[in-house]
Design a protein around this motif. Structure first.
Motif, PDB file in Angstrom:
ATOM      1  N   GLN A  73       5.061  -8.968   0.270  1.00  0.00           N
ATOM      2  CA  GLN A  73       6.088  -9.150   1.295  1.00  0.00           C
ATOM      3  C   GLN A  73       7.245  -8.180   1.076  1.00  0.00           C
ATOM      4  N   ASN A  74       7.658  -8.023  -0.169  1.00  0.00           N
ATOM      5  CA  ASN A  74       8.745  -7.093  -0.472  1.00  0.00           C
ATOM      6  C   ASN A  74       8.336  -5.656  -0.168  1.00  0.00           C
ATOM      7  N   LYS A 134       8.424  -5.125   3.576  1.00  0.00           N
ATOM      8  CA  LYS A 134       9.816  -5.007   4.033  1.00  0.00           C
ATOM      9  C   LYS A 134      10.385  -3.647   3.654  1.00  0.00           C
TER      10      LYS A 134
END
Length: 115
Positions: free
Chosen positions: A77-78, A81
Motif C-alpha cells: 500500500q505504501n 501511494k
C-alpha cells in the motif's frame, strides 16, 4: 478608555523572524490626538528575488527520474501511494516545463514587439 491604543503601521517582526516561528504582540499607537502618519518607510528586500534571473529560452527541463524501489520491507500500500505521488510530481514538473517554455516564447515575442 474611549480610544484605547491600537495596532500601528510598524511591524513587530520581520517576515523572516515570523517564518522562523517567532511571535510578538503588535506595536501599539495612541489615537488620543488622531492618527499622525510617520515618515515614509522604504521597503527593504532581504532576500534575492528568484524572478530576477531569467531561464534560458531553449533550456531543456531537467526532470528527476523516478527512483526504483529499494526496500523489500515496505508494504504494498505504501509503495502504491509512493508511486502515485511520484507520478503526480512528474506530471507537475512536465506542466511546469511546458509553461516555462511557453513563457520564454512569449517574452521573446514581447521583446520583438517592444523593440
Amino acid at each position: 478608555d474611549l480610544y484605547p491604543d491600537t495596532a500601528g503601521p510598524e511591524a513587530a517582526l520581520e517576515a523572516e523572524e515570523w517564518f522562523e516561528g517567532k511571535n510578538a504582540d503588535p506595536v501599539l499607537i495612541s489615537l488620543k490626538h488622531g492618527y499622525i502618519p510617520g515618515k515614509n518607510r522604504d521597503l527593504k528586500v532581504v532576500k534575492k528575488n528568484i524572478l530576477d534571473s531569467k531561464p534560458t529560452a531553449n533550456k531543456k527541463c531537467d526532470l528527476i527520474s523516478i527512483p526504483k524501489k529499494t526496500t523489500d520491507t515496505a508494504s504494498g500500500q505504501n509503495e502504491a501511494k509512493l508511486d502515485e505521488i511520484l507520478k503526480e510530481i512528474k506530471s507537475i514538473k512536465d506542466t511546469i516545463c511546458n509553461q516555462d517554455e511557453r513563457i520564454s516564447k512569449l517574452e521573446q515575442q514581447m521583446a520583438k514587439i517592444a523593440a
